[in-house]
Write a protein that holds these residues in place. Structure first.
Motif, PDB file in Angstrom:
ATOM      1  N   GLN A  29      19.278  17.316   4.801  1.00  0.00           N
ATOM      2  CA  GLN A  29      18.643  18.582   4.986  1.00  0.00           C
ATOM      3  C   GLN A  29      17.203  18.380   5.935  1.00  0.00           C
ATOM      4  O   GLN A  29      17.006  19.189   6.876  1.00  0.00           O
ATOM      5  N   GLN A  30      16.455  17.468   5.376  1.00  0.00           N
ATOM      6  CA  GLN A  30      15.104  17.117   6.078  1.00  0.00           C
ATOM      7  C   GLN A  30      15.642  16.574   7.378  1.00  0.00           C
ATOM      8  O   GLN A  30      15.034  17.180   8.452  1.00  0.00           O
ATOM      9  N   GLN A  31      16.673  15.769   7.509  1.00  0.00           N
ATOM     10  CA  GLN A  31      17.068  15.139   8.889  1.00  0.00           C
ATOM     11  C   GLN A  31      17.642  16.194   9.589  1.00  0.00           C
ATOM     12  O   GLN A  31      17.165  16.118  10.986  1.00  0.00           O
ATOM     13  N   LEU A  32      18.326  17.120   9.114  1.00  0.00           N
ATOM     14  CA  LEU A  32      19.111  18.027   9.940  1.00  0.00           C
ATOM     15  C   LEU A  32      17.948  19.011  10.653  1.00  0.00           C
ATOM     16  O   LEU A  32      18.272  19.455  11.714  1.00  0.00           O
ATOM     17  N   ASP A  33      16.887  19.505   9.816  1.00  0.00           N
ATOM     18  CA  ASP A  33      16.028  20.179  10.355  1.00  0.00           C
ATOM     19  C   ASP A  33      15.372  19.541  11.472  1.00  0.00           C
ATOM     20  O   ASP A  33      15.015  20.182  12.473  1.00  0.00           O
ATOM     21  N   ALA A  65       0.855  -1.235  -0.071  1.00  0.00           N
ATOM     22  CA  ALA A  65      -0.255   0.101   0.179  1.00  0.00           C
ATOM     23  C   ALA A  65       0.866   1.405   0.129  1.00  0.00           C
ATOM     24  O   ALA A  65       0.193   2.352   0.185  1.00  0.00           O
ATOM     25  N   ALA A  66       2.103   1.059  -0.180  1.00  0.00           N
ATOM     26  CA  ALA A  66       3.239   2.323  -0.063  1.00  0.00           C
ATOM     27  C   ALA A  66       2.924   3.015   0.819  1.00  0.00           C
ATOM     28  O   ALA A  66       2.821   4.384   1.028  1.00  0.00           O
ATOM     29  N   GLN A  67       2.600   2.469   2.211  1.00  0.00           N
ATOM     30  CA  GLN A  67       2.222   3.233   3.469  1.00  0.00           C
ATOM     31  C   GLN A  67       3.671   3.360   4.507  1.00  0.00           C
ATOM     32  O   GLN A  67       3.590   3.212   5.586  1.00  0.00           O
ATOM     33  N   VAL A  68       4.749   3.297   3.776  1.00  0.00           N
ATOM     34  CA  VAL A  68       6.072   3.370   4.390  1.00  0.00           C
ATOM     35  C   VAL A  68       6.293   4.533   5.110  1.00  0.00           C
ATOM     36  O   VAL A  68       6.403   5.572   4.359  1.00  0.00           O
ATOM     37  N   SER A  69       6.722   4.709   6.568  1.00  0.00           N
ATOM     38  CA  SER A  69       7.019   5.905   7.169  1.00  0.00           C
ATOM     39  C   SER A  69       8.555   6.210   6.824  1.00  0.00           C
ATOM     40  O   SER A  69       9.171   5.729   7.792  1.00  0.00           O
ATOM     41  N   MET A  70       8.785   7.053   5.837  1.00  0.00           N
ATOM     42  CA  MET A  70      10.052   6.941   5.493  1.00  0.00           C
ATOM     43  C   MET A  70      10.412   8.507   5.150  1.00  0.00           C
ATOM     44  O   MET A  70       9.600   9.258   4.677  1.00  0.00           O
ATOM     45  N   VAL A  71      11.765   8.977   5.062  1.00  0.00           N
ATOM     46  CA  VAL A  71      12.418   9.956   4.676  1.00  0.00           C
ATOM     47  C   VAL A  71      12.828   9.782   3.378  1.00  0.00           C
ATOM     48  O   VAL A  71      13.061   8.707   2.915  1.00  0.00           O
ATOM     49  N   ALA A  74      15.108   7.268  12.733  1.00  0.00           N
ATOM     50  CA  ALA A  74      14.892   7.651  11.433  1.00  0.00           C
ATOM     51  C   ALA A  74      15.707   8.891  10.860  1.00  0.00           C
ATOM     52  O   ALA A  74      15.563   9.008   9.678  1.00  0.00           O
ATOM     53  N   ASN A  75      16.226   9.497  11.793  1.00  0.00           N
ATOM     54  CA  ASN A  75      17.136  10.584  11.566  1.00  0.00           C
ATOM     55  C   ASN A  75      18.629  10.473  11.731  1.00  0.00           C
ATOM     56  O   ASN A  75      19.284  11.230  11.906  1.00  0.00           O
ATOM     57  N   GLN A  76      19.109   9.211  11.621  1.00  0.00           N
ATOM     58  CA  GLN A  76      20.284   8.897  12.184  1.00  0.00           C
ATOM     59  C   GLN A  76      21.466   9.068  11.164  1.00  0.00           C
ATOM     60  O   GLN A  76      22.839   8.994  11.601  1.00  0.00           O
TER      61      GLN A  76
END
Length: 613
Positions: free
Chosen positions: A328-332, A106-112, A460-462
């Motif tokens: 940049q998304q993780q850094l924010d 279902a492409a419901q993966v909680s990912m950046v 998730a932001n490692q």
């Protein structure tokens, strides 16, 4: 009931509980085979990672013996085989094959947004350091200019390999030559080019294995000499930089020394600097050593297979990733999460010095098997891991000791979430911050939920290196303590401590060697074993008095550790109460207050209530 042909034993003939297979399938429901092609692919991945032949579509990954490190391996295999990037959160929220397959379909993966893959780059000239390497180099140089500082050896990794059986010293030497040839990071030199710090790979050469014969000593003399060599090797600092006036000197960041204890008994002391290795690297090193030693003993001259990428490729990839939207998304995320931090202020025996010396010591910690099992059950009931429960308990302990409700605890992640870096020796480990708010006196269940979310978000932001984060947050340099957090929690897999073998008749077991240093005010390092949860608490002797240092009674650090165990025992029995209701008493303190300070018959209880007074 699991039927085995024989019970697994260690090399010493003892029951190897960690090697016992997990029961296959969910014992509470009948086995149901995977249905779709995707489910069968996921089941095959789980089977390889968990070592279980038959896995049903409704079997829970964590009930089958899975944990966070194994979940990371599953995520890496899914990325390699299915081309989809998962996060650790997905494994906790969809821990069954059927659930995980639905989430993928279902492409419901909680990912950046994913960072690019790591590929082999052109070997032209020297390479930049990774952000972690750069910080370790800085700390090493700082120690060189601080008399009495232990920073120079604080980042040494030292272990003792106990070898029992007939040993070929020449084959062992050849094995290390092959390993160093295979992993470029183990023959890397650091140097300045103008104002830029770079690393370059040296050509492989002959391996030197210093040999010390202690077999002629008495057992007592031998024991003293063994401890001396361990202490000397672990405490001897590495020179990380090839100076301009010493260009001919070979900078070696891996040392080995072999002690002969008897005819078929040896001790191999292995020491590496953290700038070239981490804990995962020890497993890689041991695996390579087994293969290389067997090849050398068989008289085969071929090297170990070449690696597709090297650590310097990772360092270049990491530097290039800084400019990507995903990074940049993780850094924010981290900038928002860590805004307005205050330093953890614990009661200490000594005032904090202006410059930390990195001197440290350790005290042991043990949680009995019954309490440990209750904590595991608590974790399962809250869709968490034992690691999260223990971290939440530590967060509560620091809250009670400091009086602060905004608590930040550091934690360690292997940062091997990409399959291409799994077989490498190198410094990949990253430190993450888990920030928790205890304002309003929450229940422990609520605290655990908050910690669980904090851990999963951090994972998730490692990809943002801790060292780059410190620089980007523009945190002022404070030489008295570590930045962002002063206490850190580590949950180790004790697999690397398990007995293994180099050949059928040569067993080997690895034990870490304490360096007598401390990188943080407090570091809790725990392991989940068959006898309960156990480990050590490393503490800065700049702040806390070591037990037995001329003191009578329990020291502050011993009371702190005792209170942690006491809190966990209460949490294991009742988690749905406000955290303020847990007593900060060890059994010894409770006995002291109830009996020693209140002897029976000394004071008669009045025959009236409080109002009557």
């Amino acid at each position: 009931v699991v039927v085995l042909e024989r019970l697994p034993l260690t090399a010493n003939g003892k029951l190897d509980r960690k090697a016992l297979p997990a029961p296959e399938g969910d014992l509470q429901r009948p086995y149901e085979a995977p249905q779709s092609d995707l489910e069968r692919q996921l089941a095959a991945i789980w089977s390889e990672v968990l070592g279980i032949e038959r896995i049903g579509r409704h079997d829970n990954f964590f009930d089958l013996g899975g944990h966070s490190l194994l979940a990371v391996r599953v995520i890496g295999e899914i990325l390699t085989r299915l081309g989809t990037q998962l996060q650790l959160r997905d494994m906790f929220e969809a821990p069954c094959i059927a659930q995980l397959a639905q989430r993928l379909e279902a492409a419901q993966v909680s990912m950046v947004t994913s960072l690019p893959r790591i590929v082999r780059s052109k070997r032209v000239g020297p390479r930049p350091l990774s952000f972690g390497q750069e910080r370790l180099w800085f700390l090493n140089e700082l120690a060189a200019h601080q008399p009495g500082s232990r920073a120079g050896s604080a980042y040494n990794m030292s272990g003792a390999l106990s070898l029992r059986g007939p040993l070929s010293v020449s084959a062992l030497t050849t094995a290390f030559e092959w390993i160093v040839r295979r992993h470029e990071i183990l023959r890397t030199a650091f140097f300045f080019h103008g104002s830029e710090l770079l690393q370059a790979v040296r050509e492989p050469g002959r391996w030197s294995l210093p040999f010390v014969d202690l077999s002629g000593l008495t057992p007592q003399e031998r024991s003293v000499e063994i401890e001396r060599w361990k202490r000397d090797e672990a405490g001897r600092a590495f020179d990380l930089v090839r100076r301009a006036d010493r260009t001919s000197r070979r900078t070696q960041l891996l040392r080995t020394r072999l002690l002969r204890l008897g005819r078929n008994e040896h001790l191999l002391i292995v020491t590496m600097h953290h700038i070239v290795a981490d804990l995962w690297s020890l497993d890689v090193l041991l695996s390579n050593l087994r293969s290389a030693y067997s090849e050398a003993m068989a008289g085969r001259s071929r090297d170990l297979p070449a690696l597709p990428i090297q650590y310097s490729d990772y360092a270049c990839w990491q530097r290039a990733s800084v400019d990507t939207p995903a990074y940049q998304q993780q850094l924010d995320y981290w900038k928002q999460k860590l805004a307005g931090l205050a330093r953890l202020e614990l009661p200490t025996d000594f005032p904090r010095p202006a410059v930390q010396s990195f001197s440290g010591a350790t005290v042991g910690l043990h949680i009995d098997a019954t309490t440990s099992e209750r904590l595991r059950a608590l974790a399962r009931a809250h869709h968490a891991s034992p690691y999260m429960v223990l971290l939440a308990g530590l967060t509560l302990l620091l809250n009670r000791y400091s009086g602060q409700t905004d608590i930040v605890v550091g934690t360690v992640v292997a940062n091997r979430n990409r399959p291409e870096v799994e077989p490498l020796v190198g410094f990949f480990v990253n430190t993450l911050a888990v920030r928790t708010d205890l304002d309003g006196d929450p229940s422990f269940s609520s605290l655990l939920a908050q910690v669980r979310n904090g851990v999963l978000d951090a994972q998730a932001n490692q990809d943002v290196p801790f060292d780059h984060l410190v620089a980007d947050l523009d945190i002022p340099l404070d030489l008295s303590s570590s930045p962002i957090f002063q206490a850190i929690f580590v949950m180790e897999d004790d697999g690397y401590r398990r007995d293994t073998a180099l050949t059928e008749d040569l067993s080997v077991s690895l034990e870490p060697i304490a360096t007598g240093t401390a990188k943080f005010d407090l570091q809790f390092t725990l392991r989940d074993t068959a006898d309960g949860i156990e480990g050590e608490v490393e503490f800065a002797t700049d702040l806390f008095q070591a037990p037995g240092a001329g003191t009578s009674g329990a020291t502050l650090i011993e009371r702190l550790v005792g209170h942690y165990v006491s809190l966990l025992k209460q949490i294991a029995l009742q988690a749905d109460v406000r955290v303020s209701t847990y007593a900060m008493l060890t059994p010894a303190e409770r006995d002291q207050q109830l009996t020693q300070w209140n002897p029976a018959g000394e004071l008669a209880w009045p025959d009236r209530g409080v109002v009557g007074w």
